[in-house]
Design an enzyme around this catalytic site. Structure first.
Site, PDB file in Angstrom:
ATOM      1  N   CYS A  57       1.169  -0.986  -0.197  1.00  0.00           N
ATOM      2  CA  CYS A  57       0.125   0.316   0.124  1.00  0.00           C
ATOM      3  C   CYS A  57       1.043   1.188  -0.332  1.00  0.00           C
ATOM      4  O   CYS A  57       1.696   1.663   0.625  1.00  0.00           O
ATOM      5  CB  CYS A  57      -1.058   0.196   1.069  1.00  0.00           C
ATOM      6  SG  CYS A  57      -2.159  -0.942   1.047  1.00  0.00           S
ATOM      7  N   ARG A 101       3.656   0.025  -5.338  1.00  0.00           N
ATOM      8  CA  ARG A 101       3.198  -0.466  -3.648  1.00  0.00           C
ATOM      9  C   ARG A 101       2.405  -1.558  -3.780  1.00  0.00           C
ATOM     10  O   ARG A 101       2.124  -2.165  -3.041  1.00  0.00           O
ATOM     11  CB  ARG A 101       3.509   0.601  -2.621  1.00  0.00           C
ATOM     12  CG  ARG A 101       4.904   1.094  -2.524  1.00  0.00           C
ATOM     13  CD  ARG A 101       4.887   1.699  -1.658  1.00  0.00           C
ATOM     14  NE  ARG A 101       4.519   1.247  -0.376  1.00  0.00           N
ATOM     15  CZ  ARG A 101       5.717   0.420   0.944  1.00  0.00           C
ATOM     16  NH1 ARG A 101       6.920   1.035   0.046  1.00  0.00           N
ATOM     17  NH2 ARG A 101       5.440   0.845   1.861  1.00  0.00           N
ATOM     18  N   TRP A 147      -3.013  -2.115  -1.702  1.00  0.00           N
ATOM     19  CA  TRP A 147      -3.015  -4.198  -1.925  1.00  0.00           C
ATOM     20  C   TRP A 147      -3.327  -4.580  -0.853  1.00  0.00           C
ATOM     21  O   TRP A 147      -3.378  -4.583   0.440  1.00  0.00           O
ATOM     22  CB  TRP A 147      -0.950  -4.617  -1.440  1.00  0.00           C
ATOM     23  CG  TRP A 147      -0.471  -5.583  -2.134  1.00  0.00           C
ATOM     24  CD1 TRP A 147      -0.491  -5.922  -3.549  1.00  0.00           C
ATOM     25  CD2 TRP A 147      -1.035  -6.702  -1.840  1.00  0.00           C
ATOM     26  NE1 TRP A 147      -0.581  -7.420  -3.789  1.00  0.00           N
ATOM     27  CE2 TRP A 147      -0.131  -7.206  -2.409  1.00  0.00           C
ATOM     28  CE3 TRP A 147      -0.878  -6.759  -0.013  1.00  0.00           C
ATOM     29  CZ2 TRP A 147      -0.048  -9.353  -2.228  1.00  0.00           C
ATOM     30  CZ3 TRP A 147      -0.602  -8.346   0.753  1.00  0.00           C
ATOM     31  CH2 TRP A 147      -0.328  -9.238  -0.806  1.00  0.00           C
ATOM     32  N   ASN A 205      -1.058   1.923   5.832  1.00  0.00           N
ATOM     33  CA  ASN A 205      -0.359   1.249   4.730  1.00  0.00           C
ATOM     34  C   ASN A 205       0.068  -0.136   6.017  1.00  0.00           C
ATOM     35  O   ASN A 205       0.694  -0.170   7.634  1.00  0.00           O
ATOM     36  CB  ASN A 205       0.789   1.070   4.763  1.00  0.00           C
ATOM     37  CG  ASN A 205       1.513   0.235   4.008  1.00  0.00           C
ATOM     38  OD1 ASN A 205       1.713  -0.578   4.008  1.00  0.00           O
ATOM     39  ND2 ASN A 205       2.810   0.908   3.971  1.00  0.00           N
ATOM     40  N   GLY A 206       0.302  -1.599   6.271  1.00  0.00           N
ATOM     41  CA  GLY A 206       0.028  -2.719   6.806  1.00  0.00           C
ATOM     42  C   GLY A 206      -1.125  -3.587   7.807  1.00  0.00           C
ATOM     43  O   GLY A 206      -2.108  -4.128   6.738  1.00  0.00           O
ATOM     44  N   GLU A 227      15.867 -17.373 -12.029  1.00  0.00           N
ATOM     45  CA  GLU A 227      15.673 -16.083 -11.599  1.00  0.00           C
ATOM     46  C   GLU A 227      14.790 -15.870 -12.698  1.00  0.00           C
ATOM     47  O   GLU A 227      13.565 -14.899 -12.837  1.00  0.00           O
ATOM     48  CB  GLU A 227      16.888 -14.385 -11.186  1.00  0.00           C
ATOM     49  CG  GLU A 227      16.456 -13.640 -11.746  1.00  0.00           C
ATOM     50  CD  GLU A 227      15.541 -12.728 -10.604  1.00  0.00           C
ATOM     51  OE1 GLU A 227      15.089 -13.156  -9.580  1.00  0.00           O
ATOM     52  OE2 GLU A 227      15.226 -11.480 -11.265  1.00  0.00           O
ATOM     53  N   LYS A 268      11.329 -14.315 -13.309  1.00  0.00           N
ATOM     54  CA  LYS A 268      10.202 -13.000 -13.999  1.00  0.00           C
ATOM     55  C   LYS A 268       9.700 -13.420 -15.063  1.00  0.00           C
ATOM     56  O   LYS A 268       8.637 -12.564 -14.768  1.00  0.00           O
ATOM     57  CB  LYS A 268      12.077 -12.918 -14.864  1.00  0.00           C
ATOM     58  CG  LYS A 268      13.138 -11.894 -14.352  1.00  0.00           C
ATOM     59  CD  LYS A 268      13.151 -10.228 -13.854  1.00  0.00           C
ATOM     60  CE  LYS A 268      12.310 -10.198 -12.792  1.00  0.00           C
ATOM     61  NZ  LYS A 268      13.096 -10.511 -11.182  1.00  0.00           N
ATOM     62  N   GLU A 310       6.164 -13.684 -12.958  1.00  0.00           N
ATOM     63  CA  GLU A 310       5.472 -12.682 -12.395  1.00  0.00           C
ATOM     64  C   GLU A 310       4.900 -11.821 -13.731  1.00  0.00           C
ATOM     65  O   GLU A 310       3.925 -11.529 -12.990  1.00  0.00           O
ATOM     66  CB  GLU A 310       6.660 -11.996 -12.507  1.00  0.00           C
ATOM     67  CG  GLU A 310       7.492 -12.268 -10.577  1.00  0.00           C
ATOM     68  CD  GLU A 310       8.548 -11.547 -10.139  1.00  0.00           C
ATOM     69  OE1 GLU A 310       8.783 -11.237  -9.361  1.00  0.00           O
ATOM     70  OE2 GLU A 310       9.781 -11.384 -11.384  1.00  0.00           O
ATOM     71  N   HIS A 368      14.893 -36.221 -12.509  1.00  0.00           N
ATOM     72  CA  HIS A 368      13.965 -36.078 -11.689  1.00  0.00           C
ATOM     73  C   HIS A 368      12.288 -35.822 -11.108  1.00  0.00           C
ATOM     74  O   HIS A 368      11.947 -35.775 -10.479  1.00  0.00           O
ATOM     75  CB  HIS A 368      15.138 -36.346 -10.332  1.00  0.00           C
ATOM     76  CG  HIS A 368      15.956 -37.086 -10.410  1.00  0.00           C
ATOM     77  ND1 HIS A 368      16.636 -37.950 -10.465  1.00  0.00           N
ATOM     78  CD2 HIS A 368      17.715 -36.355 -10.283  1.00  0.00           C
ATOM     79  CE1 HIS A 368      17.576 -38.246 -10.563  1.00  0.00           C
ATOM     80  NE2 HIS A 368      18.354 -37.030 -10.035  1.00  0.00           N
ATOM     81  N   LYS A 404       5.925  -4.416  -5.320  1.00  0.00           N
ATOM     82  CA  LYS A 404       6.995  -3.797  -5.786  1.00  0.00           C
ATOM     83  C   LYS A 404       7.895  -4.132  -4.032  1.00  0.00           C
ATOM     84  O   LYS A 404       9.059  -5.435  -3.736  1.00  0.00           O
ATOM     85  CB  LYS A 404       7.789  -2.875  -5.812  1.00  0.00           C
ATOM     86  CG  LYS A 404       9.231  -3.006  -5.389  1.00  0.00           C
ATOM     87  CD  LYS A 404       9.440  -2.483  -7.126  1.00  0.00           C
ATOM     88  CE  LYS A 404      10.767  -2.474  -7.430  1.00  0.00           C
ATOM     89  NZ  LYS A 404      11.433  -3.573  -7.789  1.00  0.00           N
TER      90      LYS A 404
HETATM   91  C1  G6P Z   1       8.153  -9.017  -3.412  1.00  0.00           C
HETATM   92  C2  G6P Z   1       8.796  -7.995  -5.404  1.00  0.00           C
HETATM   93  C3  G6P Z   1       9.652  -9.121  -5.357  1.00  0.00           C
HETATM   94  C4  G6P Z   1      11.657  -8.753  -4.524  1.00  0.00           C
HETATM   95  C5  G6P Z   1      10.991  -9.477  -3.222  1.00  0.00           C
HETATM   96  C6  G6P Z   1      11.472  -9.454  -2.436  1.00  0.00           C
HETATM   97  O1  G6P Z   1       7.670  -9.997  -3.757  1.00  0.00           O
HETATM   98  O2  G6P Z   1       7.236  -8.425  -6.043  1.00  0.00           O
HETATM   99  O3  G6P Z   1      10.622  -8.362  -6.978  1.00  0.00           O
HETATM  100  O4  G6P Z   1      11.901  -9.722  -5.388  1.00  0.00           O
HETATM  101  O5  G6P Z   1       9.730  -8.907  -2.703  1.00  0.00           O
HETATM  102  O6  G6P Z   1      11.549  -7.446  -1.852  1.00  0.00           O
HETATM  103  P1  G6P Z   1      12.860  -6.946  -1.391  1.00  0.00           P
HETATM  104  O7  G6P Z   1      12.593  -5.688  -1.782  1.00  0.00           O
HETATM  105  O8  G6P Z   1      13.506  -7.312  -0.247  1.00  0.00           O
HETATM  106  O9  G6P Z   1      14.418  -7.400  -2.029  1.00  0.00           O
END
Ligand code: G6P
Length: 613
Positions: free
Chosen positions: A2, A27, A74, A100-101, A486, A490, A493, A509, A608
């Protein structure tokens, strides 16, 4: 998550708030709302992105106000709809809050308030908080400031809140616990936001609130800072180092693409002042006092989430390989609940782009309790994790706005490489000549990333071929196993295609059962490490008619002859290959997502910065 933003001063509040919400939209973006105070409180809310709210409000000609609060959500409690959007008003309609929280004990508080005659319009925990404040104000006959403080002592959980009141048209009250909050101090004006991005164009003087801090801002008066336990504090004003131009798209269609293309610079910025190839040394000022601790550590435990966890896995290979120190990499969310074996002899490295991830913060607290030394690798300067750790190094990748992390990852890997090289040098696990050779090579990485970025046409062609598939497999070994994870992350996501990353040898496996002519498999196969074994794994996939896209070293004819598509990266040392191999995977995910019409910078359901459990 948020995003919250608030303004009090002499400007028109609405444009400041809307622009701020756009900056904070990374956010959370399932609904948005705004409250303006001009005699009475006008609240506008809308399900969907901030632009939907803007369209709704555009009809309204009466937006004049010099004080207001705004929120982009969010969802945690209650589905994402207009009713659950913030701000929430109290029953007497005189108070409004953005939050937010999570208020964890909202249920008990809500029941008690219902018994006292309160009604609730939304399913949110936030509406409980604002009515609790109204109730205290009524019953205890104390000031608004004191009611907020008393209420915050009754709630458990996390919050960053701003309160606005019809009876106090020149006042904003803000507080935080577990969720970030920055106050901007201008000339006779105040800004409040979840991070500094909505503030930077108006003032560079900011106060980062600490845990359980509470501030009262009043027109024409100095800011008042205290804790929710009523201890007065002197505000510490810091200078923002952020630049406005860093927050704009600069001609790219999306922030993610801009950030992918920024990597030659961001990697260089991570190395700046730390890598001295001419002298054959690495210096890391931020952790210099902790080098002995690291060298003597019984083990290093890396805690992180998401992409940062993947960077941590590369760190494990680097630290064990170069410095011969045992490393464990843990999901912060698992570590915090599994009674880990950890003592004063261990060093914990927390990795986080945002520096605000709730699980990572909780893992730090646990490790602290057990007496471990805690270091941080963060991107956001002044963030909660940066402040909660004993020491640390910033990645200096610059603000990352796209929700899917790109440049932050390569900067985290760059920094971990520098740390591993520094420790290897101190420990004598690397010869002087090897060190000089590696540092000289590392200096060329930004140029090599630049070169890797040039393969746009080919990647678009590959994206076109596979944009409609339902599954993808990513395989790599050694240093490039985390890169496979990774790459898969990507893709899922931002394109919503199911993708899995695996160590290439583990394929047999299980995942091998999935392979047929419809299954694209991305191999990360630079000509280093156990390259021959990876080539065998490629053959195993081809023998089952799988479609193979291989990331190979320039000039590799062996793999080229076997696979469907080849993307070349420049020749480099094995330990630097993750920095190059990641780039085409980011671009592949990006182009597929764009071709599928997905919202690249703000993928569905994600945020994010995950500041809730
Ligand atoms: C969220 C984001 C990811 C990120 C993760 C950890 O899930 O969408 O992109 O890698 O948080 O975030 P940080 O800010 O701790 O790297």
């Amino acid at each position: 998550m948020c995003g919250i933003v608030a303004y009090l001063g002499s400007r028109e509040a609405y444009p400041v708030l809307i622009k701020g919400l756009h900056r904070l939209e990374y956010r959370g973006y399932d609904s948005a709302g705004i409250a303006l105070l001009n005699g009475s409180l006008s609240v506008y809310k809308k399900k969907g992105k901030v632009s939907e709210l803007e369209k709704e409000v555009a009809e309204n000609k009466n937006l004049h106000a010099t004080i207001g609060v705004a929120h982009t959500r969010w969802a945690t409690h209650g589905e994402p709809n207009t009713i659950n959007a913030h701000p929430h008003k109290s029953n007497n309609s005189k108070l409004a809050v953005i939050h937010n929280g999570i208020i964890e004990n909202y249920d008990v508080l809500k029941k008690a308030l219902i018994e006292r005659g309160y009604h609730f319009n939304s399913d949110t925990d936030t509406e409980v908080l604002i009515n609790l404040i109204e109730d205290i104000q009524k019953n205890e006959e104390v000031s608004l400031e004191e009611s907020v403080r008393i209420a915050l002592n009754q709630v458990t959980g996390a919050y960053a809140i701003v309160i606005i009141s019809e009876d106090h048209p020149d006042m904003l009250i803000a507080a935080r616990k577990g969720s970030p909050m920055v106050i901007g101090i201008g000339d006779g004006e105040f800004f409040v936001a979840s991070d500094a991005t909505p503030i930077v164009e108006y003032t560079k003087s900011v106060i980062y609130l600490a845990e359980e801090d509470m501030v009262t801002m009043e027109r024409g008066k100095a800011i008042r800072l205290k804790t929710i336990k009523n201890k007065e504090k002197t505000p510490y004003i810091e200078k923002l180092e952020m630049d406005l131009s860093e927050l704009e798209k600069g001609g790219f269609d999306h922030f993610m693409l801009k950030e992918i293309y920024e990597q030659p610079r961001s990697i260089k910025d991570t190395m700046r002042g730390r890598l001295h190839a001419d002298k054959g040394i690495v210096t890391l000022g931020g952790i210099a006092d902790y080098e002995q601790k690291l060298l003597n550590a019984r083990k290093i435990i890396i805690v992180a989430c998401g992409t940062s966890w993947h960077a941590g896995l590369v760190g494990e290979y680097l630290l064990e390989d170069l410095a011969r120190i045992p490393v464990e990499v843990e999901y912060a969310s698992e570590f915090r609940y599994r009674n880990p074996i950890i003592s004063e002899e261990d060093v914990v490295i927390a990795i986080s782009q945002s520096g605000e991830t709730a699980d990572t913060l909780a893992a730090i607290s646990l490790a602290k309790e057990k007496g471990a030394t805690i270091l941080g690798i963060c991107n956001v300067v002044g963030s909660s994790i940066a402040r909660a750790t004993d020491a640390g190094s910033y990645t200096h990748a610059g603000p990352e706005i796209g929700v899917a992390s790109t440049k932050a990852f390569t900067s985290q890997v760059t920094l971990l490489t520098l740390i591993a090289l520094r420790l290897a040098q101190l420990k004598g696990t690397i010869t002087k000549s090897k060190m000089v050779q590696l540092l000289n090579e590392m200096e060329t990485i930004p140029e090599k990333v630049e070169k890797t970025l040039k393969s746009a046409a080919l990647i678009k062609e590959i994206a076109k071929e596979f944009k409609d598939v339902r599954n993808f497999l990513y395989l790599g070994r050694g240093y490039n196993f985390p890169v496979a994870l990774e790459g898969a992350l990507k893709l899922k996501e931002i394109s919503y295609i199911h993708a899995e990353g695996y160590p290439a040898a583990e394929m047999k496996h299980g995942p091998i059962a999935l392979i047929d002519k419809n299954m694209p498999v991305v191999f990360i196969a630079p000509n280093k490490g156990i390259y021959d074994k990876v080539v065998s794994n490629i053959q195993e996939v081809k023998a089952r008619n799988g479609k193979v896209i291989a990331i190979v070293t320039e000039g590799d004819e062996t793999v080229k002859g076997m696979v469907d598509f080849v993307i070349e990266i420049p020749e480099t040392e094995e330990l630097f290959t993750p920095l190059l191999a990641t780039i085409p995977l980011q671009k592949l995910a990006y182009h597929i997502a764009v071709m599928r019409g997905c919202h690249v910078d703000q993928p569905r359901n994600l945020a994010k910065s995950v500041t809730v459990e």
